[in-house]
Design a protein around this motif. Structure first.
Motif, short mmCIF file in Angstrom:
data_model
loop_
_atom_site.label_atom_id
_atom_site.label_comp_id
_atom_site.label_asym_id
_atom_site.label_seq_id
_atom_site.Cartn_x
_atom_site.Cartn_y
_atom_site.Cartn_z
N ASP A 56 124.62 65.82 -40.98
CA ASP A 56 124.46 66.01 -42.55
C ASP A 56 123.92 67.47 -43.01
O ASP A 56 124.32 67.66 -44.15
CB ASP A 56 123.24 64.87 -43.07
CG ASP A 56 123.86 63.67 -42.71
OD1 ASP A 56 125.11 63.30 -42.81
OD2 ASP A 56 123.29 62.61 -42.67
N ILE A 57 123.52 68.15 -42.10
CA ILE A 57 123.16 69.56 -42.40
C ILE A 57 124.26 70.62 -42.29
O ILE A 57 124.82 70.88 -41.54
CB ILE A 57 122.17 70.03 -41.46
CG1 ILE A 57 120.88 69.17 -41.71
CG2 ILE A 57 121.55 71.63 -41.81
CD1 ILE A 57 119.78 69.29 -40.45
N ILE B 215 116.99 74.01 -45.80
CA ILE B 215 118.03 73.16 -45.18
C ILE B 215 119.01 72.98 -46.55
O ILE B 215 118.48 72.52 -47.66
CB ILE B 215 117.40 71.80 -44.61
CG1 ILE B 215 116.86 72.00 -43.42
CG2 ILE B 215 118.67 70.76 -44.38
CD1 ILE B 215 116.32 70.94 -42.69
N LYS B 216 120.21 72.93 -46.27
CA LYS B 216 121.10 72.48 -47.30
C LYS B 216 122.00 71.34 -46.51
O LYS B 216 122.45 71.66 -45.49
CB LYS B 216 122.25 73.75 -47.87
CG LYS B 216 121.40 75.08 -48.54
CD LYS B 216 122.23 76.10 -48.82
CE LYS B 216 121.48 76.97 -49.71
NZ LYS B 216 122.35 78.11 -50.05
N THR B 217 122.29 70.42 -47.29
CA THR B 217 123.04 69.44 -46.82
C THR B 217 124.41 69.36 -47.49
O THR B 217 124.71 69.97 -48.46
CB THR B 217 122.36 67.97 -47.06
OG1 THR B 217 122.14 67.86 -48.47
CG2 THR B 217 121.13 68.09 -46.40
N TYR B 218 125.47 68.50 -46.79
CA TYR B 218 126.77 68.63 -47.40
C TYR B 218 126.91 67.52 -48.55
O TYR B 218 127.52 68.13 -49.17
CB TYR B 218 127.69 67.98 -46.27
CG TYR B 218 128.00 68.87 -45.00
CD1 TYR B 218 128.79 69.99 -45.29
CD2 TYR B 218 127.48 68.66 -43.64
CE1 TYR B 218 129.10 70.90 -44.19
CE2 TYR B 218 127.59 69.36 -42.68
CZ TYR B 218 128.42 70.70 -43.03
OH TYR B 218 128.71 71.32 -41.92
N LYS B 219 125.94 66.46 -48.49
CA LYS B 219 126.07 65.61 -49.73
C LYS B 219 124.55 65.41 -49.98
O LYS B 219 123.62 65.78 -49.33
CB LYS B 219 126.57 64.18 -49.25
CG LYS B 219 128.01 64.24 -48.57
CD LYS B 219 128.30 62.86 -48.16
CE LYS B 219 127.56 62.21 -47.02
NZ LYS B 219 128.21 61.15 -46.50
N PRO B 220 124.41 65.20 -51.25
CA PRO B 220 122.99 64.73 -51.82
C PRO B 220 122.28 63.78 -50.96
O PRO B 220 122.96 62.75 -50.62
CB PRO B 220 123.11 64.51 -53.31
CG PRO B 220 124.56 64.89 -53.43
CD PRO B 220 125.21 64.89 -52.22
N ILE B 221 120.87 64.01 -50.59
CA ILE B 221 120.18 63.08 -50.28
C ILE B 221 119.02 62.91 -51.02
O ILE B 221 118.12 63.92 -51.58
CB ILE B 221 119.65 63.67 -48.63
CG1 ILE B 221 120.85 63.82 -47.54
CG2 ILE B 221 118.30 62.61 -48.22
CD1 ILE B 221 120.52 64.38 -46.28
#
Length: 154
Positions: free
Chosen positions: A144-145, A105-111
């Motif tokens: 968010d993904i 999974i890559k997200t738009y913003k850091p989690i």
């Protein structure tokens, strides 16, 4: 429904019986503009994977069907291929078929300071995706993904 979504839906309706005739299934259809050019991409699959002959056969029949129906106004390039080993998961059927498999999974913003995660796909619904990372469940909001795909282990 947007024009792009309508083209994808109509192309998939044409593709489904063609894919079945050739012993394959439809994985996905996308209509995208890249570097000023439009592409209609049809991804087909079958048990054991598709080969170049499957793609050629489906491509010829789909091209004929698209020419006969003629619902796409733009000039475009038709591409028919396998979704690949590291296939992207977009639709609920993709998630359903991938439960229990390892995904990236890559997200738009850091989690929690990260934008990339790898784990076992445990669950999904309309709003969330849950993966297990080292015996801990992590829930992501779908919005968010940026991308989720099957992991490639070499």
């Amino acid at each position: 429904m947007s024009r792009k979504e309508d083209i994808e839906r109509r192309a998939e309706e044409l593709l489904t019986p063609i894919a079945e005739k050739h012993g394959t299934t439809v994985y996905d259809v996308e209509y995208v503009k890249e570097a000023g050019d439009w592409y209609l991409r049809a991804y087909i699959d079958k048990e054991g994977g598709v080969n170049i002959g499957d793609c050629v056969d489906v491509s010829h029949d789909l091209s004929d069907a698209l020419d006969a129906d003629d619902f796409i106004e733009d000039a475009y390039t038709l591409e028919v291929s396998s979704p690949g080993l590291g296939r992207q998961l977009k639709k609920d059927r993709h998630f359903e078929n991938s439960l229990g498999l390892e995904v990236d999974i890559k997200t738009y913003k850091p989690i929690d300071g990260c934008k990339e995660f790898t784990g076992i796909l445990k669950a999904f619904d309309a709003e969330t995706v849950t993966i297990t990372i080292q015996d801990t469940d992590k829930i992501f909001t779908r919005k968010d993904i940026s991308v989720i795909r099957l992991s490639l282990d070499f």
